[in-house]
Design a protein around this motif. Structure first.
Motif, short mmCIF file in Angstrom:
data_model
loop_
_atom_site.label_atom_id
_atom_site.label_comp_id
_atom_site.label_asym_id
_atom_site.label_seq_id
_atom_site.Cartn_x
_atom_site.Cartn_y
_atom_site.Cartn_z
N THR A 26 25.72 -1.27 24.24
CA THR A 26 26.03 -0.80 25.60
C THR A 26 24.98 0.18 26.14
O THR A 26 25.10 0.65 27.27
CB THR A 26 27.41 -0.13 25.65
N TYR A 59 23.57 -0.11 29.57
CA TYR A 59 24.38 0.28 30.72
C TYR A 59 24.32 1.78 31.00
O TYR A 59 25.00 2.29 31.88
CB TYR A 59 25.85 -0.14 30.50
N VAL A 97 22.00 3.87 32.25
CA VAL A 97 21.51 4.37 33.55
C VAL A 97 22.57 4.14 34.63
O VAL A 97 22.85 5.03 35.44
CB VAL A 97 20.16 3.71 33.92
N ALA A 98 23.19 2.96 34.64
CA ALA A 98 24.22 2.67 35.64
C ALA A 98 25.41 3.63 35.49
O ALA A 98 25.95 4.14 36.47
CB ALA A 98 24.69 1.23 35.51
N THR A 99 25.79 3.87 34.24
CA THR A 99 26.92 4.77 33.98
C THR A 99 26.60 6.19 34.44
O THR A 99 27.38 6.85 35.13
CB THR A 99 27.22 4.78 32.46
N TYR A 105 24.34 7.23 36.60
CA TYR A 105 24.15 7.44 38.04
C TYR A 105 25.43 7.25 38.85
O TYR A 105 25.39 7.21 40.07
CB TYR A 105 22.96 6.63 38.56
N ALA A 134 32.86 3.19 30.49
CA ALA A 134 31.59 2.76 29.91
C ALA A 134 31.03 3.86 29.01
O ALA A 134 30.47 3.61 27.95
CB ALA A 134 30.59 2.41 31.01
N ARG A 135 31.24 5.10 29.44
CA ARG A 135 30.77 6.24 28.64
C ARG A 135 31.44 6.24 27.27
O ARG A 135 30.79 6.51 26.25
CB ARG A 135 31.07 7.53 29.40
N LEU A 153 32.45 3.62 25.61
CA LEU A 153 31.86 2.55 24.80
C LEU A 153 30.49 2.97 24.26
O LEU A 153 30.15 2.67 23.11
CB LEU A 153 31.71 1.27 25.64
N LEU A 206 15.11 4.94 36.22
CA LEU A 206 14.90 4.18 34.97
C LEU A 206 13.96 4.89 34.01
O LEU A 206 13.87 4.51 32.84
CB LEU A 206 14.40 2.77 35.30
N LEU A 218 25.01 10.92 27.52
CA LEU A 218 26.39 10.50 27.80
C LEU A 218 27.26 10.68 26.57
O LEU A 218 28.45 10.97 26.68
CB LEU A 218 26.40 9.03 28.26
N LEU A 222 21.01 1.21 44.59
CA LEU A 222 21.61 1.81 43.40
C LEU A 222 22.94 1.11 43.08
O LEU A 222 23.23 0.81 41.92
CB LEU A 222 21.83 3.31 43.60
N HIS A 257 22.42 -1.89 41.25
CA HIS A 257 22.12 -1.63 39.84
C HIS A 257 23.41 -1.35 39.05
O HIS A 257 23.60 -1.87 37.95
CB HIS A 257 21.14 -0.45 39.71
N VAL A 258 24.30 -0.54 39.59
CA VAL A 258 25.51 -0.16 38.83
C VAL A 258 26.52 -1.31 38.79
O VAL A 258 27.47 -1.28 38.00
CB VAL A 258 26.19 1.12 39.36
N LEU A 283 27.91 -2.81 35.52
CA LEU A 283 29.05 -2.31 34.75
C LEU A 283 30.24 -3.28 34.81
O LEU A 283 31.14 -3.23 33.99
CB LEU A 283 29.50 -0.93 35.27
N LEU A 301 31.02 -5.19 31.60
CA LEU A 301 31.56 -4.55 30.40
C LEU A 301 33.06 -4.78 30.28
O LEU A 301 33.79 -4.62 31.25
CB LEU A 301 31.29 -3.04 30.44
N ILE A 339 36.15 -3.39 29.76
CA ILE A 339 36.60 -1.99 29.68
C ILE A 339 38.09 -1.83 29.92
O ILE A 339 38.59 -0.71 29.93
CB ILE A 339 35.87 -1.12 30.72
N VAL A 369 39.93 0.33 27.48
CA VAL A 369 39.17 1.47 26.99
C VAL A 369 39.64 2.75 27.69
O VAL A 369 39.92 2.73 28.89
CB VAL A 369 37.65 1.25 27.27
N THR A 399 36.32 8.59 29.29
CA THR A 399 35.81 9.83 28.69
C THR A 399 35.38 10.78 29.81
O THR A 399 34.50 10.45 30.60
CB THR A 399 34.59 9.55 27.79
N VAL A 422 32.69 14.69 26.14
CA VAL A 422 32.62 14.09 24.81
C VAL A 422 33.09 14.98 23.67
O VAL A 422 33.39 14.50 22.59
CB VAL A 422 31.18 13.64 24.49
#
Lengths: 495, 98
Positions: A301, A304, A306-308, A310, A380-381, A383, A421, A431, B34, B37-38, B41, B44, B46, B49, B52, B55
């Motif tokens: 994962t 993913y 950068v996407a997570t 941002y 996603a974080r 994972l 990037l 993350l 942007l 790009h995202v 996700l 995934l 998820i 899941v 978080t 952490v």
């Protein structure tokens, strides 16, 4: 005096403690050097002459009384998003262009208590948002290796100060790579401890679940000394972890026998320029030569990251930066009514990158989009953190590039996503909250480039395994001595 | 995940940011890139899941309810854009414009 300044922090503190030189004499030499050299580099937003002298006198007086000061007389540059009482603390923003900090950040205070001398406040991308230092509203910092190139960011001033020899070490802050990427670009060691190891009290907040202060230094040993000085629980930051800080210097080692180094399958070096790739392949071989066993690990994962990042970092930024409303401190632009005053103040005070992140974060948190963007990113974080946990069942440390290229030229990354990037290799570790550092690993001369540029090897260990990480990095550093092979041309010219 | 254009003027209003028409256009295009790009996700898995937020395991940190010295009033007011005596002076917030 000048030759004392070229030593590391451990050596300087020893010389000052042994009264081979007074802290004040050494500080005068350091200030003179900073004024002489920094014109070309621009690492500092302010050289704090009087504050430095005042602390130097205090250090001399304390030493005379028998105090033991592990950083006695050592010149430090402080990233200008950390408060030092009585000095302007700007975060590189017009919003705080004239703001004088009324208190001192915990990490900075611990350095002062240990005898360090604040030489100046270092430039940064505005509110630490950027990967090149080009987003500072208050000054331009150049890479000492090639003045036509960026120093990296956001801690660009901090790394440039250390690389150009005007500070023995510096404090930086790292949210998604802001210590490690610039350290790689300027050929110095940059270390981000585990999230929660170093107090964030007095650090101007960007993304609070990710921000972490750490040292930038010429050697791993110096970074370890600074880390030991600033780490540990702080009543003023409830996210600091109440857990003893192991002596990192005691864990420094000279070989890697018995160390399993994870090489990440997904970080395929074939994507890199051939010269850059060759440097990293050599770095992995060198780790093996020092006794490490290389094992392949998977971080499915990580792609993913950068996407997570941002989504999460801008969301937190939009919330944190809501405090800049022109009412109690900082810039105020008067307008028709209070609402218009907020809007005009924020329009005038923030630069483009900060506005972009506030907008994306506000959007990701807004009604109707919160679950789709922000919560999805938080999952996603999870994972990404789990991937690391699984990987660390098979290895003790993960090695990978700190950045995909050496320092680039000014204005080379004009679209935001290509700039984002740049942090591809540093964001996943952030993350997951992991301790991670960049150590010099070689040089490449880019096509059309004038001088060799440094590259950094990123090493990462499990949560709270800072001592092991510094130990491994030290073995690699003394086994390869890349930092001793070349010096920035700006520094050579000054000699 | 919803796609499409960001309503930049609306989001800017939420964020209390005055934007010029050129900024609205420029940021709109950049934020669109942007979001593209995202969009990754989406791929995934998820659903099951947990999210978080932070952490490191964290717990409430309580302190004894004892008064501590705070920053000196003069030092803090020194940084104010406008002050009146020992107060921050701010634009009118309640009532009819005076």
């Amino acid at each position: 005096m000048s030759d004392v300044l070229d030593r590391g922090a451990v050596e300087i503190a020893r010389a000052v403690a042994a009264r081979e030189t007074s802290a004040l004499d050494l500080t005068e030499a350091a200030l003179a050097r900073a004024h002489q050299r920094d014109g070309a580099v621009g690492a500092y937003l302010a050289i704090t002459d009087e504050v430095a002298r005042e602390h130097a006198r205090r250090v001399d007086a304390r030493l005379a009384q028998g105090a033991r000061l592990p950083l006695a007389g050592v010149p430090v540059a402080i990233k200008d998003n950390m408060c030092l009482a009585g000095t302007r603390t700007t975060a590189g923003s017009k919003m705080l262009g004239n703001w004088v900090a009324p208190y001192t950040a915990t990490a900075v205070q611990r350095l002062l208590d240990a005898g360090a001398i604040p030489i100046g406040k270092a430039n940064l991308d505005e509110f630490a948002m950027g990967s090149s230092c080009e987003n500072s509203a208050l000054g331009v910092t150049r890479n000492p290796w090639d003045l036509a190139r960026v120093p990296g960011g956001s801690s660009g001033g901090s790394v440039a100060a250390v690389a150009s020899g005007t500070a023995t070490f510096a404090l930086g802050s790292d949210t998604g790579g802001s210590i490690r990427e610039p350290a790689a670009f300027c050929g110095v060691v940059g270390f981000k401890p585990t999230y929660g190891r170093v107090s964030r009290y007095g650090l101007i907040a960007f993304a609070s679940s990710l921000d972490q202060i750490g040292p930038i230094a010429k050697s791993v040993e110096d970074a370890a000394l600074v880390y030991e000085t600033i780490a540990g629980v702080d009543a003023a930051d409830a996210t600091t972890v109440a857990r003893p800080v192991e002596t990192a210097r005691g864990a420094l080692r000279d070989d890697l026998a018995g160390v399993r180094v994870g090489i990440v399958r997904e970080f395929d070096l074939a994507h890199l320029d051939p010269e850059v790739r060759a440097v990293y392949e050599q770095a992995y071989r060198d780790l093996e030569k020092l006794g490490a066993e290389l094992v392949e690990v998977a971080l499915p994962t990580a792609d993913y990251g950068v996407a997570t990042y941002y989504l999460i970092a801008p969301a937190e930024c939009s919330s944190n930066l809501a405090r800049f409303d022109g009412m109690r401190y900082g810039l105020r632009v008067e307008a028709a009514d209070v609402g218009a005053t907020y809007e005009a103040t924020r329009a005038a005070g923030f630069g483009d990158e900060v506005k972009r992140r506030i907008l994306i974060g506000t959007y990701a948190l807004s009604s109707g989009y919160y679950d789709a963007y922000y919560v999805r990113a938080q999952k996603a974080r999870t994972l990404i953190a789990l991937d690391f946990r699984t990987a660390f069942e098979r290895c003790d440390v993960i090695a990978c590039p700190a950045a995909s290229s050496p320092a680039f030229e000014f204005n080379a990354k004009s679209d935001p996503v290509s700039m984002y990037l740049m942090d591809y290799y540093t964001i996943p570790m952030s993350l997951a909250g992991l301790p991670s550092l960049s150590v010099p690993c070689g040089y490449v001369t880019p096509e059309g480039g004038r001088t060799p540029l440094p590259l950094g090897l990123e090493l990462t260990t499990p949560l709270f395994a800072e001592a092991a990480l510094l130990g491994i990095a030290h073995a690699y550093e003394v086994g390869t001595r890349h930092a001793q092979k070349q010096a920035p041309p700006a520094l050579e010219a000054a000699r | 995940m919803p796609t499409g254009e960001i309503d930049v003027p609306y989001v800017a209003k939420l964020a209390r940011l005055a934007l010029s028409p050129t900024e609205i256009q420029r940021f709109g295009a950049q934020l669109g890139a942007l979001l593209e790009h995202v969009e990754a996700l989406q791929k995934l898995p998820i659903e099951d899941v947990a999210a978080t937020a932070q952490v490191i395991p964290s717990v409430n940190v309580l302190r004894d309810d004892v008064a501590q010295p705070s920053l000196p009033r003069e030092v803090v007011l020194e940084a104010a854009p406008q002050r009146q005596g020992s107060y921050f002076r701010v634009p009118q917030i309640l009532g009819e414009p005076g």
